[in-house]
Scaffold this motif. Sequence first.
Motif, PDB file in Angstrom:
ATOM      1  N   PRO A  78       0.816  -1.219   0.000  1.00  0.00           N
ATOM      2  CA  PRO A  78       0.000   0.000   0.000  1.00  0.00           C
ATOM      3  C   PRO A  78       0.848   1.267   0.000  1.00  0.00           C
ATOM      4  O   PRO A  78       2.037   1.242   0.314  1.00  0.00           O
ATOM      5  CB  PRO A  78      -0.810  -0.117   1.293  1.00  0.00           C
ATOM      6  CG  PRO A  78      -0.071  -1.050   2.160  1.00  0.00           C
ATOM      7  CD  PRO A  78       0.772  -1.923   1.285  1.00  0.00           C
ATOM      8  N   ILE A  79       0.191   2.345  -0.343  1.00  0.00           N
ATOM      9  CA  ILE A  79       0.764   3.685  -0.290  1.00  0.00           C
ATOM     10  C   ILE A  79       0.204   4.378   0.945  1.00  0.00           C
ATOM     11  O   ILE A  79      -1.006   4.350   1.177  1.00  0.00           O
ATOM     12  CB  ILE A  79       0.359   4.481  -1.558  1.00  0.00           C
ATOM     13  CG1 ILE A  79       1.010   3.893  -2.800  1.00  0.00           C
ATOM     14  CG2 ILE A  79       0.674   5.958  -1.408  1.00  0.00           C
ATOM     15  CD1 ILE A  79       2.495   4.100  -2.887  1.00  0.00           C
ATOM     16  N   SER A 107      -3.417   2.042  -3.717  1.00  0.00           N
ATOM     17  CA  SER A 107      -3.871   3.218  -2.980  1.00  0.00           C
ATOM     18  C   SER A 107      -5.307   3.546  -3.362  1.00  0.00           C
ATOM     19  O   SER A 107      -5.772   3.159  -4.433  1.00  0.00           O
ATOM     20  CB  SER A 107      -2.971   4.418  -3.267  1.00  0.00           C
ATOM     21  OG  SER A 107      -3.116   4.854  -4.590  1.00  0.00           O
ATOM     22  N   GLY A 108      -5.966   4.260  -2.478  1.00  0.00           N
ATOM     23  CA  GLY A 108      -7.344   4.641  -2.738  1.00  0.00           C
ATOM     24  C   GLY A 108      -7.492   5.512  -3.969  1.00  0.00           C
ATOM     25  O   GLY A 108      -8.461   5.413  -4.706  1.00  0.00           O
ATOM     26  N   ALA A 112       0.617   7.479  -6.986  1.00  0.00           N
ATOM     27  CA  ALA A 112       1.563   7.948  -5.984  1.00  0.00           C
ATOM     28  C   ALA A 112       2.609   8.812  -6.671  1.00  0.00           C
ATOM     29  O   ALA A 112       3.786   8.484  -6.696  1.00  0.00           O
ATOM     30  CB  ALA A 112       2.201   6.763  -5.277  1.00  0.00           C
ATOM     31  N   PRO A 113       2.176   9.934  -7.272  1.00  0.00           N
ATOM     32  CA  PRO A 113       3.103  10.727  -8.084  1.00  0.00           C
ATOM     33  C   PRO A 113       4.288  11.295  -7.302  1.00  0.00           C
ATOM     34  O   PRO A 113       5.354  11.488  -7.867  1.00  0.00           O
ATOM     35  CB  PRO A 113       2.225  11.850  -8.644  1.00  0.00           C
ATOM     36  CG  PRO A 113       1.069  11.930  -7.721  1.00  0.00           C
ATOM     37  CD  PRO A 113       0.859  10.540  -7.201  1.00  0.00           C
ATOM     38  N   LYS A 114       4.095  11.538  -5.993  1.00  0.00           N
ATOM     39  CA  LYS A 114       5.188  12.103  -5.198  1.00  0.00           C
ATOM     40  C   LYS A 114       6.350  11.137  -5.050  1.00  0.00           C
ATOM     41  O   LYS A 114       7.477  11.545  -4.858  1.00  0.00           O
ATOM     42  CB  LYS A 114       4.690  12.486  -3.800  1.00  0.00           C
ATOM     43  CG  LYS A 114       3.714  13.647  -3.777  1.00  0.00           C
ATOM     44  CD  LYS A 114       3.458  14.112  -2.363  1.00  0.00           C
ATOM     45  CE  LYS A 114       2.440  13.231  -1.683  1.00  0.00           C
ATOM     46  NZ  LYS A 114       2.047  13.694  -0.353  1.00  0.00           N
ATOM     47  N   SER A 115       6.072   9.853  -5.137  1.00  0.00           N
ATOM     48  CA  SER A 115       7.104   8.879  -4.796  1.00  0.00           C
ATOM     49  C   SER A 115       7.501   7.939  -5.920  1.00  0.00           C
ATOM     50  O   SER A 115       8.459   7.187  -5.777  1.00  0.00           O
ATOM     51  CB  SER A 115       6.626   8.040  -3.614  1.00  0.00           C
ATOM     52  OG  SER A 115       5.517   7.240  -3.985  1.00  0.00           O
ATOM     53  N   HIS A 134       3.086  -0.478 -11.457  1.00  0.00           N
ATOM     54  CA  HIS A 134       1.642  -0.333 -11.598  1.00  0.00           C
ATOM     55  C   HIS A 134       1.074   0.413 -10.400  1.00  0.00           C
ATOM     56  O   HIS A 134       1.373   0.080  -9.256  1.00  0.00           O
ATOM     57  CB  HIS A 134       0.956  -1.708 -11.656  1.00  0.00           C
ATOM     58  CG  HIS A 134       1.541  -2.633 -12.660  1.00  0.00           C
ATOM     59  ND1 HIS A 134       1.182  -2.627 -13.975  1.00  0.00           N
ATOM     60  CD2 HIS A 134       2.474  -3.617 -12.518  1.00  0.00           C
ATOM     61  CE1 HIS A 134       1.848  -3.564 -14.628  1.00  0.00           C
ATOM     62  NE2 HIS A 134       2.649  -4.170 -13.762  1.00  0.00           N
ATOM     63  N   ASN A 135       0.244   1.395 -10.665  1.00  0.00           N
ATOM     64  CA  ASN A 135      -0.550   2.050  -9.625  1.00  0.00           C
ATOM     65  C   ASN A 135      -1.934   1.419  -9.649  1.00  0.00           C
ATOM     66  O   ASN A 135      -2.604   1.453 -10.690  1.00  0.00           O
ATOM     67  CB  ASN A 135      -0.661   3.549  -9.889  1.00  0.00           C
ATOM     68  CG  ASN A 135       0.625   4.274  -9.600  1.00  0.00           C
ATOM     69  OD1 ASN A 135       1.157   4.197  -8.497  1.00  0.00           O
ATOM     70  ND2 ASN A 135       1.143   4.980 -10.597  1.00  0.00           N
TER      71      ASN A 135
END
Length: 140
Positions: A78-79, A107-108, A112-115, A134-135
């Motif tokens: 998870p993120i 993630s919901g 997770a563009p920051k990471s 994959h997100n």
Amino acid sequence: MKTIIMYYTFGGTSKKEAERIADEKKNVVLCEVQQKKKYNILTAFFSGCPKAMKRKAVEIKEVPYDLADFDRIIFVAPIWAGFPVPAFNSMVNLLPAGKEVEIFMCSGGGEAPKSEEGTKKMIQDKNSKLIAYHNIKTSK
């Protein structure tokens, strides 16, 4: 090609995703990674999220497989607060050089563009080849 899916789950969503991937890929080893000291909802928020943002690892229980025996390693996690959970960082620390790696971040929001770039770099820094990132959006 010998493949292992290593996953960490807090609420069960990443486990479901890991099982879905295992069903799809067939003939893979499924390995749940567990922290030595489990989080509850409060410690996940007040301790786990800051650690995730700083890319800190946590102590995990011994993994019953030698990752050197696998050609491809799939990580599912998870993120939290825009970054992979601390247990993900611990999984990457176990990564031997020269492996093919695929990552599924749950993630919901589905991103997770920051990471993302930093997470990809973690794999490259271990001298392994990231074949896919994959997100996965887990909310409905």
